[in-house]
Design an enzyme around this catalytic site. Structure first.
Site, PDB file in Angstrom:
ATOM      1  N   LYS A   1      -7.927 -15.376 -12.719  1.00 38.13           N
ATOM      2  CA  LYS A   1      -8.538 -14.635 -11.614  1.00 38.13           C
ATOM      3  C   LYS A   1      -9.626 -13.709 -12.145  1.00 38.13           C
ATOM      4  O   LYS A   1     -10.702 -13.598 -11.560  1.00 38.13           O
ATOM      5  CB  LYS A   1      -7.469 -13.823 -10.872  1.00 38.13           C
ATOM      6  CG  LYS A   1      -7.993 -13.010  -9.689  1.00 38.13           C
ATOM      7  CD  LYS A   1      -8.472 -13.905  -8.556  1.00 38.13           C
ATOM      8  CE  LYS A   1      -8.873 -13.083  -7.344  1.00 38.13           C
ATOM      9  NZ  LYS A   1      -9.406 -13.919  -6.253  1.00 38.13           N
TER      10      LYS A   1
ATOM     11  N   SER B   1       1.121  -1.783 -15.798  1.00 38.24           N
ATOM     12  CA  SER B   1       0.419  -2.443 -16.892  1.00 38.24           C
ATOM     13  C   SER B   1       0.287  -1.452 -18.038  1.00 38.24           C
ATOM     14  O   SER B   1       0.247  -0.239 -17.815  1.00 38.24           O
ATOM     15  CB  SER B   1      -0.972  -2.900 -16.437  1.00 38.24           C
ATOM     16  OG  SER B   1      -1.747  -3.335 -17.539  1.00 38.24           O
TER      17      SER B   1
ATOM     18  N   ASP C   1      -1.311 -11.267   3.257  1.00 40.53           N
ATOM     19  CA  ASP C   1      -2.497 -10.795   2.552  1.00 40.53           C
ATOM     20  C   ASP C   1      -2.327  -9.297   2.330  1.00 40.53           C
ATOM     21  O   ASP C   1      -2.403  -8.501   3.269  1.00 40.53           O
ATOM     22  CB  ASP C   1      -3.741 -11.077   3.398  1.00 40.53           C
ATOM     23  CG  ASP C   1      -5.021 -10.564   2.738  1.00 40.53           C
ATOM     24  OD1 ASP C   1      -4.951  -9.915   1.677  1.00 40.53           O
ATOM     25  OD2 ASP C   1      -6.107 -10.815   3.298  1.00 40.53           O
ATOM     26  N   LEU C   2      -2.081  -8.912   1.094  1.00 39.96           N
ATOM     27  CA  LEU C   2      -1.776  -7.519   0.799  1.00 39.96           C
ATOM     28  C   LEU C   2      -2.987  -6.594   0.913  1.00 39.96           C
ATOM     29  O   LEU C   2      -2.840  -5.375   0.816  1.00 39.96           O
ATOM     30  CB  LEU C   2      -1.160  -7.403  -0.595  1.00 39.96           C
ATOM     31  CG  LEU C   2       0.282  -7.910  -0.692  1.00 39.96           C
ATOM     32  CD1 LEU C   2       0.727  -7.993  -2.146  1.00 39.96           C
ATOM     33  CD2 LEU C   2       1.231  -7.017   0.095  1.00 39.96           C
TER      34      LEU C   2
ATOM     35  N   TYR D   1     -10.063  -1.728 -13.328  1.00 38.46           N
ATOM     36  CA  TYR D   1      -8.664  -2.181 -13.191  1.00 38.46           C
ATOM     37  C   TYR D   1      -7.729  -1.166 -13.825  1.00 38.46           C
ATOM     38  O   TYR D   1      -6.688  -0.812 -13.250  1.00 38.46           O
ATOM     39  CB  TYR D   1      -8.509  -3.547 -13.850  1.00 38.46           C
ATOM     40  CG  TYR D   1      -7.080  -3.982 -14.048  1.00 38.46           C
ATOM     41  CD1 TYR D   1      -6.311  -4.447 -12.988  1.00 38.46           C
ATOM     42  CD2 TYR D   1      -6.484  -3.916 -15.306  1.00 38.46           C
ATOM     43  CE1 TYR D   1      -4.997  -4.849 -13.168  1.00 38.46           C
ATOM     44  CE2 TYR D   1      -5.172  -4.317 -15.503  1.00 38.46           C
ATOM     45  CZ  TYR D   1      -4.437  -4.777 -14.431  1.00 38.46           C
ATOM     46  OH  TYR D   1      -3.126  -5.165 -14.615  1.00 38.46           O
TER      47      TYR D   1
ATOM     48  N   THR E   1       0.305 -15.608 -17.130  1.00 36.36           N
ATOM     49  CA  THR E   1       0.314 -15.884 -15.691  1.00 36.36           C
ATOM     50  C   THR E   1      -1.070 -16.396 -15.298  1.00 36.36           C
ATOM     51  O   THR E   1      -1.884 -16.736 -16.156  1.00 36.36           O
ATOM     52  CB  THR E   1       0.624 -14.609 -14.885  1.00 36.36           C
ATOM     53  OG1 THR E   1      -0.454 -13.668 -15.080  1.00 36.36           O
ATOM     54  CG2 THR E   1       1.935 -13.972 -15.323  1.00 36.36           C
TER      55      THR E   1
ATOM     56  N   ASN F   1       4.791  -6.293  -7.148  1.00 32.94           N
ATOM     57  CA  ASN F   1       4.385  -7.112  -8.285  1.00 32.94           C
ATOM     58  C   ASN F   1       2.925  -7.545  -8.214  1.00 32.94           C
ATOM     59  O   ASN F   1       2.307  -7.782  -9.249  1.00 32.94           O
ATOM     60  CB  ASN F   1       5.290  -8.349  -8.361  1.00 32.94           C
ATOM     61  CG  ASN F   1       4.902  -9.287  -9.480  1.00 32.94           C
ATOM     62  OD1 ASN F   1       4.943  -8.924 -10.643  1.00 32.94           O
ATOM     63  ND2 ASN F   1       4.503 -10.496  -9.128  1.00 32.94           N
TER      64      ASN F   1
ATOM     65  N   LYS G   1      -4.456   1.086 -12.371  1.00 35.76           N
ATOM     66  CA  LYS G   1      -3.114   1.093 -12.951  1.00 35.76           C
ATOM     67  C   LYS G   1      -2.694   2.499 -13.394  1.00 35.76           C
ATOM     68  O   LYS G   1      -1.504   2.827 -13.359  1.00 35.76           O
ATOM     69  CB  LYS G   1      -3.042   0.095 -14.116  1.00 35.76           C
ATOM     70  CG  LYS G   1      -3.065  -1.357 -13.643  1.00 35.76           C
ATOM     71  CD  LYS G   1      -1.909  -1.655 -12.683  1.00 35.76           C
ATOM     72  CE  LYS G   1      -1.799  -3.105 -12.304  1.00 35.76           C
ATOM     73  NZ  LYS G   1      -0.647  -3.392 -11.439  1.00 35.76           N
TER      74      LYS G   1
END
Length: 211
Positions: free
Chosen positions: A159, A102, A21-22, A117, A154, A48, A121
């Site tokens: 999500k 990204s 779990d990162l 988000y 993906t 990643n 990035k």
């Protein structure tokens, strides 16, 4: 599942999965400890993992913001630190750290659900350049690279839009998207560069993508 697929397809090498779990530093450190025990250490680290939650700046939930910070920024930083320390203690001078960034780390699109988000990035863009500078200051030949894709097919959209799977699916149907294989080929290209060549950032989009 992926390890079994690789084996049955006859690919060379071995994929060894390790659950982590990162968003939990203890689990990250445990993973690096296991890598040291089983495989001596890390020579190449590819950060990643990343995710987006639909949390606008004016109305978003703190929990969603924190999740994005933990995975997209903190985990990248912790994994990078641990990978570098692994290389340093084994005198690995030609290692490589690759951050999957990204296009949202280079431009802010007019979609409120990805604004926070995008901020995470942008942080990855800054972290990668800061890492490059620190690696130079340490007089190593370890390299740092960003790969910044546009729309890749993906589970990312599922999500982001986890309450609206039809919207998520439509994200990948509007244009011919990048595939996971395209990203893998970019990683291979980066790793294949001769030692005196450091590729700082690859920006790649689907040809049909507008933003």
């Amino acid at each position: 599942k992926l390890a079994a697929e690789c084996q049955s397809a006859g690919y060379p090498g071995t994929l060894i999965p390790y659950k982590c779990d990162l968003s939990n530093e203890e689990e990250i450190l445990s993973m690096f400890s296991a890598i040291k025990t089983l495989h001596q250490g890390v020579d190449v680290c590819i950060n990643n993992a990343g995710l987006a939650r639909p949390e606008p700046l004016l109305s978003g939930r703190t929990e969603g913001w924190r999740t994005m910070i933990d995975v997209n920024v903190m985990a990248v930083s912790i994994c990078t630190r641990e990978a570098y320390q692994s290389m340093k203690e084994r005198n690995i001078d030609d290692g490589h750290i690759i951050n999957i960034n990204s296009m949202n780390g280079h431009s802010v699109v007019p979609q409120s659900v990805v604004h926070f988000y995008s901020a995470t990035k942008y942080a990855v863009t800054a972290l990668t350049e800061g890492l490059r500078q620190e690696l130079r200051e340490a007089k190593t030949h370890i390299r740092a690279t960003c790969i910044s894709p546009g729309l890749v097919e993906t589970g990312f959209a599922f999500k982001l839009h986890d309450n609206d799977p039809e919207r998520a699916a439509a994200t990948y149907e509007s244009i011919r998207c990048l595939k996971a294989e395209d990203m893998a080929n970019a990683v291979i290209y980066v790793l294949s560069a001769p030692p005196h060549v450091q590729i700082g950032d690859i920006q790649m989009r689907p040809t049909e993508q507008i933003s």
